[in-house]
Write a protein that holds these residues in place. Structure first.
Motif, mmCIF file in Angstrom:
data_model
loop_
_atom_site.group_PDB
_atom_site.id
_atom_site.type_symbol
_atom_site.label_atom_id
_atom_site.label_comp_id
_atom_site.label_asym_id
_atom_site.label_seq_id
_atom_site.Cartn_x
_atom_site.Cartn_y
_atom_site.Cartn_z
ATOM 1 N N PRO A 14 0.799 -1.310 0.108
ATOM 2 C CA PRO A 14 0.017 0.115 -0.019
ATOM 3 C C PRO A 14 0.829 1.406 -0.082
ATOM 4 O O PRO A 14 2.090 1.286 0.554
ATOM 5 C CB PRO A 14 -0.716 -0.183 1.415
ATOM 6 C CG PRO A 14 -0.733 -1.439 1.489
ATOM 7 C CD PRO A 14 0.507 -2.270 1.116
ATOM 8 N N GLU A 15 0.064 2.241 -0.516
ATOM 9 C CA GLU A 15 0.825 3.494 -0.256
ATOM 10 C C GLU A 15 1.306 3.942 1.130
ATOM 11 O O GLU A 15 0.582 3.596 1.850
ATOM 12 C CB GLU A 15 -0.136 4.770 -0.957
ATOM 13 C CG GLU A 15 0.341 6.311 -0.815
ATOM 14 C CD GLU A 15 1.389 6.451 -1.933
ATOM 15 O OE1 GLU A 15 1.967 7.535 -2.183
ATOM 16 O OE2 GLU A 15 1.521 5.473 -3.057
ATOM 17 N N PRO A 16 2.414 4.425 1.253
ATOM 18 C CA PRO A 16 3.023 4.672 2.730
ATOM 19 C C PRO A 16 2.444 5.965 3.151
ATOM 20 O O PRO A 16 1.862 6.802 2.620
ATOM 21 C CB PRO A 16 4.374 5.025 2.562
ATOM 22 C CG PRO A 16 4.336 5.785 1.101
ATOM 23 C CD PRO A 16 3.717 4.697 0.382
ATOM 24 N N SER A 17 2.110 5.684 4.443
ATOM 25 C CA SER A 17 1.289 6.627 5.368
ATOM 26 C C SER A 17 2.598 7.740 5.720
ATOM 27 O O SER A 17 3.658 7.685 5.414
ATOM 28 C CB SER A 17 1.025 6.066 6.764
ATOM 29 O OG SER A 17 2.347 5.891 7.621
ATOM 30 N N GLU A 18 1.800 9.087 5.861
ATOM 31 C CA GLU A 18 2.693 10.155 6.266
ATOM 32 C C GLU A 18 3.757 9.622 7.483
ATOM 33 O O GLU A 18 4.921 10.410 7.481
ATOM 34 C CB GLU A 18 2.094 11.374 6.631
ATOM 35 C CG GLU A 18 1.347 12.100 5.339
ATOM 36 C CD GLU A 18 2.380 12.460 4.517
ATOM 37 O OE1 GLU A 18 3.317 13.158 4.632
ATOM 38 O OE2 GLU A 18 2.145 12.242 3.245
ATOM 39 N N ARG A 19 3.141 8.956 8.349
ATOM 40 C CA ARG A 19 4.168 8.660 9.579
ATOM 41 C C ARG A 19 5.296 7.783 8.953
ATOM 42 O O ARG A 19 6.405 8.141 9.437
ATOM 43 C CB ARG A 19 3.550 7.742 10.746
ATOM 44 C CG ARG A 19 2.355 8.715 11.344
ATOM 45 C CD ARG A 19 2.118 8.001 12.610
ATOM 46 N NE ARG A 19 1.218 6.965 12.399
ATOM 47 C CZ ARG A 19 0.549 6.050 13.201
ATOM 48 N NH1 ARG A 19 0.954 6.261 14.508
ATOM 49 N NH2 ARG A 19 -0.183 4.799 12.812
ATOM 50 N N LEU A 20 5.143 7.024 8.086
ATOM 51 C CA LEU A 20 6.233 6.074 7.593
ATOM 52 C C LEU A 20 7.122 7.083 6.884
ATOM 53 O O LEU A 20 8.500 6.798 7.012
ATOM 54 C CB LEU A 20 5.811 4.955 6.716
ATOM 55 C CG LEU A 20 6.693 3.781 6.139
ATOM 56 C CD1 LEU A 20 5.895 2.615 5.979
ATOM 57 C CD2 LEU A 20 7.490 4.382 5.080
ATOM 58 N N LEU A 21 6.633 8.059 5.922
ATOM 59 C CA LEU A 21 7.605 8.881 5.210
ATOM 60 C C LEU A 21 8.203 9.888 6.202
ATOM 61 O O LEU A 21 9.392 10.006 5.838
ATOM 62 C CB LEU A 21 6.588 9.607 4.281
ATOM 63 C CG LEU A 21 5.902 8.953 3.123
ATOM 64 C CD1 LEU A 21 5.033 9.675 2.322
ATOM 65 C CD2 LEU A 21 6.954 8.120 2.366
ATOM 66 N N ARG A 22 7.805 10.076 7.188
ATOM 67 C CA ARG A 22 8.455 11.041 8.090
ATOM 68 C C ARG A 22 9.647 10.363 8.993
ATOM 69 O O ARG A 22 10.815 10.649 8.885
ATOM 70 C CB ARG A 22 7.601 11.569 9.237
ATOM 71 C CG ARG A 22 6.601 12.644 8.669
ATOM 72 C CD ARG A 22 6.035 13.544 9.774
ATOM 73 N NE ARG A 22 5.140 12.581 10.626
ATOM 74 C CZ ARG A 22 3.938 12.647 10.629
ATOM 75 N NH1 ARG A 22 3.374 13.059 9.408
ATOM 76 N NH2 ARG A 22 3.192 11.776 11.435
#
Length: 326
Positions: A221-229
């Motif tokens: 799935p598309e990464p969450s903003e938490r994962l990207l941060r």
């Protein structure tokens, strides 16, 4: 090439209660057990001495010099357990043979049972370790390659017992500059999966678009903003494959930090309570915080160190200045 595996029997020989040294060792083991029990209680996880004590005694002669960590994770897969990780065993140790010799896990004809031996016979091993759950019992082994001798994925994939997914996805790993940077292999005997950790991954792997590309290419799935941060501060990346699928099942990004509360993620209340109160050795508190992307969504993991050794930074290919969250 690694050194020959030490005998599991000699590693766990009988303990004489009359020996002062053994008395001291038993006291140390009792302290570790008590702190595991306390840590489990912080999470409302039942801790049975009959389940945990045989694991401690099986690896007793390794623990004084080991790094010990407690791992807490979110998600249904990880619910109701506290994982304990013992690492920095001597290179000659075969942790799976010790588990078999002490009936901590059942012998199997599945390739998962042969893979560790093949790795240790064909690759240089710097140190090794295990994971076990307070509830789930013995789970994993870990094999660390020397920090100055990272290994290639292709030779690993060629081992007779390797999961086919390693070879099937070699183009993916090569395309993203990970194919020759394997630092650590974890083998999960319960779920029959393998983790491959990649050190010094290219910087683009930790940039938002790079992370999106990695996940997209393996169908996650598309990464969450938490994962990207979190990923922007990560030191490590690892993937999970198994024998039953030719796909990469999961991918994880991890940050080493002296203070997980400074990371750009929201920590669940129960895990926050655990991090504030778990017992630990000395004032040098460290944690690894990780987010894993899986087909059914993301979950978070915190590995809090109970007994730390400075040499572990070298094993993890880190320096103090590279720790995140400070």
């Amino acid at each position: 090439m690694s050194q020959p595996a030490e005998s599991a029997v000699s590693a766990v020989g009988p303990v004489s209660p009359e020996s002062p040294e053994n008395t001291a060792d038993s006291a140390a083991l009792a302290r570790i057990y008590a702190d595991i029990e306390k840590s489990a209680g912080l999470l409302d996880v039942p801790c049975e001495r009959a389940k945990v004590w045989p694991i401690l005694t099986a690896y007793e002669d390794k623990l004084a010099r080991s790094v010990i960590a407690f791992r807490v994770a979110t998600g249904a897969r990880n619910a109701g357990d506290l994982d304990c990780r013992f690492t920095m065993f001597p290179a000659s140790t075969d942790p799976y043979a010790i588990a078999l010799a002490n009936d901590l896990t059942a012998k199997t004809d599945h390739p998962v049972g042969a893979f560790l031996g093949e790795i240790h016979r064909n690759f240089p091993i710097d140190t090794s370790g295990i994971d076990f759950g307070v509830v789930g019992g013995f789970k994993k082994t870990w094999s660390f390659f020397p920090a100055d001798d990272l290994q290639g994925l292709a030779p690993l994939a060629e081992l007779p017992s390797a999961p086919p997914a390693l070879g099937e996805n070699l183009d993916f790993f090569t395309r993203h500059g990970l194919h020759d940077r394997v630092s650590l292999v974890g083998i999960d005997y319960r779920h029959r999966t393998v983790n491959t950790y990649f050190a010094h991954a290219p910087a683009e792997c930790f940039q938002p678009e790079g992370m999106r590309t990695l996940l997209r290419e393996i169908g996650l799935p598309e990464p969450s903003e938490r994962l990207l941060r979190l990923g922007r501060e990560a030191f490590g990346i690892y993937t999970t494959v198994g024998w039953d699928s030719r796909k990469i099942e999961r991918i994880c990004f991890a940050v080493m930090t002296p203070d997980p509360f400074t990371l750009p993620v929201a920590i669940e209340p129960k895990i926050e309570h655990f991090l504030h109160h778990y017992p630990h050795d000395g004032d040098d508190r460290r944690s690894v915080y990780a987010i894993t992307s899986a087909p059914d969504g993301e979950y978070h993991k915190v590995q809090a160190y109970y007994q730390w050794r400075a040499q572990m930074l070298n094993v993890m290919l880190l320096s103090d200045s590279e720790e995140g969250g400070a």
